[in-house]
Design a protein around this motif. Structure first.
Motif, PDB file in Angstrom:
ATOM      1  N   UNK A 187      10.913   2.124  19.016  1.00  0.00           N
ATOM      2  CA  UNK A 187      11.840   3.262  18.912  1.00  0.00           C
ATOM      3  C   UNK A 187      11.974   3.771  17.481  1.00  0.00           C
ATOM      4  N   UNK A 188      11.393   3.056  16.516  1.00  0.00           N
ATOM      5  CA  UNK A 188      11.533   3.378  15.096  1.00  0.00           C
ATOM      6  C   UNK A 188      10.216   3.897  14.533  1.00  0.00           C
ATOM      7  N   UNK A 189      10.303   4.747  13.523  1.00  0.00           N
ATOM      8  CA  UNK A 189       9.085   5.241  12.878  1.00  0.00           C
ATOM      9  C   UNK A 189       8.365   4.072  12.212  1.00  0.00           C
ATOM     10  N   UNK A 190       7.050   4.182  12.023  1.00  0.00           N
ATOM     11  CA  UNK A 190       6.317   3.101  11.355  1.00  0.00           C
ATOM     12  C   UNK A 190       6.862   2.771   9.965  1.00  0.00           C
ATOM     13  N   UNK A 191       7.531   3.732   9.309  1.00  0.00           N
ATOM     14  CA  UNK A 191       8.099   3.504   7.970  1.00  0.00           C
ATOM     15  C   UNK A 191       9.632   3.559   7.974  1.00  0.00           C
ATOM     16  N   UNK A 192      10.238   3.308   9.126  1.00  0.00           N
ATOM     17  CA  UNK A 192      11.696   3.347   9.256  1.00  0.00           C
ATOM     18  C   UNK A 192      12.366   2.455   8.210  1.00  0.00           C
ATOM     19  N   UNK A 193      13.505   2.905   7.715  1.00  0.00           N
ATOM     20  CA  UNK A 193      14.280   2.170   6.708  1.00  0.00           C
ATOM     21  C   UNK A 193      15.581   1.720   7.347  1.00  0.00           C
ATOM     22  N   UNK A 194      15.906   0.448   7.175  1.00  0.00           N
ATOM     23  CA  UNK A 194      17.130  -0.138   7.744  1.00  0.00           C
ATOM     24  C   UNK A 194      17.956  -0.812   6.665  1.00  0.00           C
ATOM     25  N   UNK A 195      19.255  -0.761   6.876  1.00  0.00           N
ATOM     26  CA  UNK A 195      20.178  -1.712   6.260  1.00  0.00           C
ATOM     27  C   UNK A 195      20.919  -2.335   7.413  1.00  0.00           C
ATOM     28  N   UNK A 196      20.806  -3.629   7.546  1.00  0.00           N
ATOM     29  CA  UNK A 196      21.509  -4.379   8.585  1.00  0.00           C
ATOM     30  C   UNK A 196      22.280  -5.494   7.889  1.00  0.00           C
ATOM     31  N   UNK A 197      23.597  -5.333   7.834  1.00  0.00           N
ATOM     32  CA  UNK A 197      24.430  -6.248   7.052  1.00  0.00           C
ATOM     33  C   UNK A 197      23.931  -6.238   5.611  1.00  0.00           C
ATOM     34  N   UNK A 198      23.478  -7.394   5.119  1.00  0.00           N
ATOM     35  CA  UNK A 198      23.013  -7.481   3.729  1.00  0.00           C
ATOM     36  C   UNK A 198      21.489  -7.409   3.621  1.00  0.00           C
ATOM     37  N   UNK A 199      20.811  -7.176   4.738  1.00  0.00           N
ATOM     38  CA  UNK A 199      19.345  -7.113   4.718  1.00  0.00           C
ATOM     39  C   UNK A 199      18.859  -5.665   4.661  1.00  0.00           C
ATOM     40  N   UNK A 200      17.804  -5.453   3.901  1.00  0.00           N
ATOM     41  CA  UNK A 200      17.166  -4.148   3.788  1.00  0.00           C
ATOM     42  C   UNK A 200      15.737  -4.296   4.290  1.00  0.00           C
ATOM     43  N   UNK A 201      15.374  -3.496   5.281  1.00  0.00           N
ATOM     44  CA  UNK A 201      14.072  -3.610   5.924  1.00  0.00           C
ATOM     45  C   UNK A 201      13.350  -2.277   5.851  1.00  0.00           C
ATOM     46  N   UNK A 202      12.015  -2.353   5.874  1.00  0.00           N
ATOM     47  CA  UNK A 202      11.224  -1.132   5.915  1.00  0.00           C
ATOM     48  C   UNK A 202      10.022  -1.353   6.820  1.00  0.00           C
ATOM     49  N   UNK A 203       9.913  -0.514   7.816  1.00  0.00           N
ATOM     50  CA  UNK A 203       8.750  -0.512   8.688  1.00  0.00           C
ATOM     51  C   UNK A 203       8.908  -1.364   9.932  1.00  0.00           C
ATOM     52  N   UNK A 204       8.105  -1.035  10.923  1.00  0.00           N
ATOM     53  CA  UNK A 204       8.177  -1.722  12.221  1.00  0.00           C
ATOM     54  C   UNK A 204       7.911  -3.216  12.130  1.00  0.00           C
ATOM     55  N   UNK A 205       6.978  -3.626  11.284  1.00  0.00           N
ATOM     56  CA  UNK A 205       6.666  -5.054  11.199  1.00  0.00           C
ATOM     57  C   UNK A 205       7.881  -5.848  10.731  1.00  0.00           C
ATOM     58  N   UNK A 206       8.571  -5.355   9.699  1.00  0.00           N
ATOM     59  CA  UNK A 206       9.778  -6.041   9.221  1.00  0.00           C
ATOM     60  C   UNK A 206      10.889  -5.980  10.268  1.00  0.00           C
ATOM     61  N   UNK A 207      11.017  -4.845  10.943  1.00  0.00           N
ATOM     62  CA  UNK A 207      12.040  -4.701  11.988  1.00  0.00           C
ATOM     63  C   UNK A 207      11.756  -5.685  13.118  1.00  0.00           C
ATOM     64  N   UNK A 208      10.515  -5.743  13.564  1.00  0.00           N
ATOM     65  CA  UNK A 208      10.133  -6.649  14.650  1.00  0.00           C
ATOM     66  C   UNK A 208      10.432  -8.110  14.269  1.00  0.00           C
ATOM     67  N   UNK A 209      10.073  -8.506  13.056  1.00  0.00           N
ATOM     68  CA  UNK A 209      10.325  -9.881  12.602  1.00  0.00           C
ATOM     69  C   UNK A 209      11.824 -10.160  12.519  1.00  0.00           C
ATOM     70  N   UNK A 210      12.581  -9.196  12.009  1.00  0.00           N
ATOM     71  CA  UNK A 210      14.024  -9.347  11.931  1.00  0.00           C
ATOM     72  C   UNK A 210      14.619  -9.562  13.325  1.00  0.00           C
ATOM     73  N   UNK A 211      14.219  -8.724  14.276  1.00  0.00           N
ATOM     74  CA  UNK A 211      14.769  -8.826  15.636  1.00  0.00           C
ATOM     75  C   UNK A 211      14.406 -10.154  16.286  1.00  0.00           C
ATOM     76  N   UNK A 212      13.195 -10.645  16.052  1.00  0.00           N
ATOM     77  CA  UNK A 212      12.799 -11.949  16.595  1.00  0.00           C
ATOM     78  C   UNK A 212      13.687 -13.056  16.038  1.00  0.00           C
TER      79      UNK A 212
END
Length: 146
Positions: free
Chosen positions: A38-63
């Motif tokens: 659901x996120x762009x390949x270069x999506x940028x996230x802040x989740x609590x104190x974590x900063x993520x960029x891209x689907x690979x980091x998002x996928x690993x975070x969610x796992x």
């Protein structure tokens, strides 16, 4: 071919609510591969104190998240929207490996591309320990639940 994730911006009250419900349904699957699409390949996230960029980091975070958060059940509500942005309030319940239950409350700010993929997500979340008897969320939302 361009990826699309309807509903697409510009949002109306109806399409913004549908986007929120689709996100809730996807997150309740606890499937990092499905949710990350659901996120762009270069999506940028802040989740609590974590900063993520891209689907690979998002996928690993969610796992990692769903390996820790057992019994996860989420509810999202549309708070506000503009043409390509949506604000959401949410709560979810889960328990850790010791059996301690938590209710997590938060707010998210979402920004979308014209293709309906989320390019930015800002999430502020607080966890409150609860007794199992205080639980109010049990699995994905039923169709009859508003």
């Amino acid at each position: 071919m361009t990826e699309q994730r309807p509903p697409l911006p510009p949002f109306t009250a109806e399409t913004a609510a549908a986007k929120v419900r689709a996100a809730e349904d996807a997150w309740n699957t606890r499937d990092p591969d499905r949710v990350a699409l659901a996120y762009t390949p270069d999506s940028v996230w802040r989740n609590r104190e974590e900063f993520l960029k891209g689907r690979d980091e998002i996928r690993a975070f969610l796992a990692r998240k769903w390996a820790k958060e057992n019994g996860y059940a989420l509810r999202k509500q549309l708070w506000a929207f503009t043409d390509d942005r949506i604000a959401v309030r949410f709560q979810y319940e889960w328990h850790d490996g010791t059996g301690q239950w938590y209710r997590s409350h938060g707010n998210e700010l979402w920004e979308f591309t014209p293709d309906g993929l989320m390019s930015r997500r800002e999430a502020s979340i607080n966890d409150v320990p609860i007794a199992e008897s205080e639980r109010t969320l049990f699995g994905p939302r039923a169709d009859s639940e508003c």
